[in-house]
Scaffold this motif. Sequence first.
Motif, PDB file in Angstrom:
ATOM      1  N   ARG A 125     -64.013  -9.863   4.490  1.00 45.79           N
ATOM      2  CA  ARG A 125     -62.969 -10.497   3.687  1.00 45.79           C
ATOM      3  C   ARG A 125     -61.692  -9.734   3.961  1.00 45.79           C
ATOM      4  N   MET A 126     -60.712 -10.419   4.511  1.00 43.12           N
ATOM      5  CA  MET A 126     -59.492  -9.757   4.972  1.00 43.12           C
ATOM      6  C   MET A 126     -58.426  -9.693   3.889  1.00 43.12           C
ATOM      7  N   ALA A 127     -58.455 -10.628   2.930  1.00 43.34           N
ATOM      8  CA  ALA A 127     -57.449 -10.644   1.867  1.00 43.34           C
ATOM      9  C   ALA A 127     -57.804 -11.721   0.858  1.00 43.34           C
ATOM     10  N   GLU A 128     -57.108 -11.693  -0.267  1.00 46.15           N
ATOM     11  CA  GLU A 128     -57.160 -12.806  -1.210  1.00 46.15           C
ATOM     12  C   GLU A 128     -55.739 -13.302  -1.400  1.00 46.15           C
ATOM     13  N   ASP A 129     -55.562 -14.610  -1.197  1.00 41.66           N
ATOM     14  CA  ASP A 129     -54.228 -15.182  -1.363  1.00 41.66           C
ATOM     15  C   ASP A 129     -54.038 -15.539  -2.833  1.00 41.66           C
ATOM     16  N   THR A 130     -52.762 -15.541  -3.256  1.00 40.17           N
ATOM     17  CA  THR A 130     -52.470 -15.759  -4.671  1.00 40.17           C
ATOM     18  C   THR A 130     -51.789 -17.108  -4.885  1.00 40.17           C
ATOM     19  N   PHE A 131     -51.793 -17.569  -6.108  1.00 40.22           N
ATOM     20  CA  PHE A 131     -51.166 -18.848  -6.452  1.00 40.22           C
ATOM     21  C   PHE A 131     -50.141 -18.657  -7.568  1.00 40.22           C
ATOM     22  N   LEU A 132     -49.041 -19.399  -7.471  1.00 45.24           N
ATOM     23  CA  LEU A 132     -48.057 -19.405  -8.550  1.00 45.24           C
ATOM     24  C   LEU A 132     -47.717 -20.850  -8.895  1.00 45.24           C
ATOM     25  N   LEU A 133     -47.169 -21.035 -10.076  1.00 46.00           N
ATOM     26  CA  LEU A 133     -46.709 -22.365 -10.481  1.00 46.00           C
ATOM     27  C   LEU A 133     -45.214 -22.456 -10.167  1.00 46.00           C
ATOM     28  N   TRP A 134     -44.843 -23.483  -9.383  1.00 43.08           N
ATOM     29  CA  TRP A 134     -43.460 -23.609  -8.922  1.00 43.08           C
ATOM     30  C   TRP A 134     -42.816 -24.903  -9.435  1.00 43.08           C
ATOM     31  N   VAL A 135     -41.512 -24.833  -9.737  1.00 47.92           N
ATOM     32  CA  VAL A 135     -40.721 -26.048 -10.010  1.00 47.92           C
ATOM     33  C   VAL A 135     -39.401 -25.932  -9.254  1.00 47.92           C
ATOM     34  N   LEU A 172     -56.525 -26.031  -9.995  1.00 52.40           N
ATOM     35  CA  LEU A 172     -55.491 -25.394 -10.813  1.00 52.40           C
ATOM     36  C   LEU A 172     -54.763 -26.428 -11.670  1.00 52.40           C
ATOM     37  N   THR A 173     -54.499 -27.614 -11.082  1.00 50.79           N
ATOM     38  CA  THR A 173     -53.849 -28.676 -11.847  1.00 50.79           C
ATOM     39  C   THR A 173     -54.714 -29.071 -13.033  1.00 50.79           C
ATOM     40  N   ASN A 174     -56.018 -29.128 -12.784  1.00 53.79           N
ATOM     41  CA  ASN A 174     -56.932 -29.484 -13.860  1.00 53.79           C
ATOM     42  C   ASN A 174     -56.909 -28.443 -14.976  1.00 53.79           C
ATOM     43  N   PHE A 175     -56.785 -27.165 -14.566  1.00 53.19           N
ATOM     44  CA  PHE A 175     -56.690 -26.108 -15.575  1.00 53.19           C
ATOM     45  C   PHE A 175     -55.463 -26.340 -16.458  1.00 53.19           C
ATOM     46  N   LEU A 176     -54.312 -26.649 -15.834  1.00 52.58           N
ATOM     47  CA  LEU A 176     -53.083 -26.879 -16.597  1.00 52.58           C
ATOM     48  C   LEU A 176     -53.250 -28.062 -17.539  1.00 52.58           C
ATOM     49  N   ASN A 177     -53.834 -29.154 -17.015  1.00 52.40           N
ATOM     50  CA  ASN A 177     -54.010 -30.354 -17.832  1.00 52.40           C
ATOM     51  C   ASN A 177     -54.886 -30.083 -19.048  1.00 52.40           C
ATOM     52  N   SER A 178     -56.030 -29.419 -18.820  1.00 50.22           N
ATOM     53  CA  SER A 178     -56.968 -29.266 -19.927  1.00 50.22           C
ATOM     54  C   SER A 178     -56.495 -28.189 -20.910  1.00 50.22           C
TER      55      SER A 178
END
Lengths: 326, 505
Positions: A125-135, A172-178
């Motif tokens: 495993r070389m890395a873990e990429d991250t996620f952010l919420l953008w507008v 992730l979208t589902n997480f935001l919705n619920s």
Amino acid sequence: MKLTSKPLILHFMLIAAAAVFATNAVAAGWQPKKPVEFVIMAGPGGGADKMARLMQTIIEKHNFSPKPFIPVNKPGGSGAEALVHLKSKTGDNHTVMVTLNSFYTTPLRQPKLGINSLDYTPIARMAEDTFLLWVHKDSGIKSLDDFVAAAKAKGGDWIMAGTGKGQEDELLTNFLNSTYGLKIKYVPFKGGGRVAKELAGKHANSTVNNPSEQLGFFQAGDTVALAAFTADRLPMFPDVPTFTELGHKYVYYMQRSVVGTPGMSAEAAEFYRDVFAKVYDSDEWQEYKKKKSLLGDFLTGDELKAYWTNEIANHKQMLKDIGEIK
Amino acid sequence: MEILQLLLDGFVVALQPTNLFLVIVGCAVGLFIGAMPGLGSVNGVAILLPVTFIVPPTSAIIFLAAIYYGAMYGGAISSIMLGIPGASTAVATTFDGRPLAIQGMADKALVAAAVASFAGGTISVILFTGFAPPLAHVALAFGSAEEFALMMLAFGTFIGLGGDDIPKTLISIFIGLILSSVGLDILSGQPRLIFGDIPGFFHGINFLVLAIGIYGIGEILWTIESSRGEVSVSQAVVTVRRILGSLKELLKSAKTILMGSLLGYFVGLLPAAGATPGSIMAYGFAKTMSKNPDSYGKGNIDGVAAPESANNAASTGSMLPMLTLGIPGSPTTAILLGGMVIWGLEPGPRLFVEQTEFVWGLIASLYVANFFSIVLNIAFIPIFIWVLKLSFTILAPIIFVLCVVGGYAPTQDMHDVWLMLLFGVVGYLMRKLDYPMAPMVLAIVLGPLAESSLRQALLQSHGSMLVFFERPISGPIMVFALLLFLMPAIKAGKKMITRRLQKVP
């Protein structure tokens, strides 16, 4: 990058000479006898592809392998094509693959493929990429509260652009919705770069891009990050709070890993582990990780397998939650 | 004139000995890669990417861009000479290039291709130089709805032509559309038409496999049958006077070349489209606007000039979203984009401000690459013509081998080779039954783009078709496309009215 500008031909000769000597110099253990097929489980230009080509360059530059790694893109069916391809090469010692989270989700969503992710040989495993919420900056949204209010007001007209179906972005979208009682509409596109452009061109209201995909627009001030799906704040985005801070413990990463064919010989697996451990320790890789806000340490062998087992269970639950699987 | 100053600085970078050397080598390598069926600029750039870490980033991208450029020129060569598209971008060039070669006018077609490529490249680089930042906004303004409207316009150019047999054209388009839907659907992720889980179908049908099959293999079968073994050697000759004569004749095609360049450039600007749809659309437009559309497909020089000017213009165009937005406009720029990451450059709106040496060095090198490509190309024409004079018994096996390699190279999957051979037989039969094949090739290229943009736009609009007409850019394009669709009916109506008027004096 420091590079001299000696005549090009000299460089070519040096490399050719180095390659010849390297074949003789590194003698211990198993060695590839022909070029290694380096399968990329995604299309050209995306995050996984860029990373794979960077790894290939580092391997060639430092002569980590006596035979070259030849990248082949197999993006079909959210990685199904690549997974099936590796499975059909069971026991082959000259094929490795760069993979991401569709390594778990695609076999879960398509049981007909008959693939068990744990059959593949764990390399690194070389890395873990991250996620952010953008507008978009012009939306005037400055915080997660603003976002929830705006998205609530728009209901089903709020568009979230993302990559693929039943993959990271939709989860992730589902997480935001619920979690926030929203009705965000998810529209899939091909590739994270395209998704980033949909937001910058205001064709979508929000995205959950990786930092590397939004970086250009973010630095130009076109887009704004509201919250991070990470455990701690990212060093590159010190002012962006995490969802955990904002009251919902939700952490999601994307693995950037290398796997071998099912049933690869132990000696060959050892060789590849060694190669990718060297890539991980190289200055180039460490700098890339820092610049693109990547997290995650080097994992291999049983540790990597344990990590997968845990992630597969998590993804099974998430896919159940959005009704993708029963 | 700040831009001119920057461009001059760029030329200083591009004309440094190392960079100049790289441009020339790149153009020559590209020319060869482009001319080999199946080996397109994508493969060339991908293979040579790791080599570039030994030179500074600016030199590296200059080298790769020169390959990209040279391949656009080279693609035309095997399209014209052998009737097999050398690269996906040169498929439309076979439509008229091959008939010209059969009629002994290969030199004319090659000159037209080289000059059109040069014009297309130059016009687009000038546009690039002058208007890069505002054009980046045009690319941003194109959403799914606009993309779909543009695709409809492309289809319209092929349907709205009188002359051809319309039902057969439609059937050909539908076969192409069905073939284009094979594989895994992007939106739902479900497999479609994979014939009981044959893994080779998961990645869909690569349109190069179809094009090489029906044009390459189909052509060999057709020649064997029509000649009954006695193939006359092509009467091609080449002299300096003939080349100069062809150049003079090309002045008549100036309008087509200009149209092809502009169209190609704008299509190239749009993400995901790239040079292939650009060149095919340019061909369609040239045919639609021509006074003599029936001569297309039978050896019209404009039919070579239009797609060749467009594919070069599009290759420059697709650099723009890559540099300013960080989105690749074509598969090749996607790999260049990966390269920029390796060299430590961040594509995006700020690249033009922060990396002026890199950006302007690249732009200036495109001018230089253009110049060397046309020189190399014209210099090689006698050699190409010599190849064409080989007897069919030697040429046919070579073409066959090139076809097999071309089918295998893009995906490295034997499945595609079998599929290509099958398409070869189908192409031969279609030809016997007098079906046009160009619409099928068009459909398999544009089909997936049209489908995903249609469905994305409808998802965003909650299923309302009005989205295509309400928006300021997609609306007019859509109306124009619908007019093209109705053109056969309008033409027929006009004929009827004039006939009536003649009857009642």
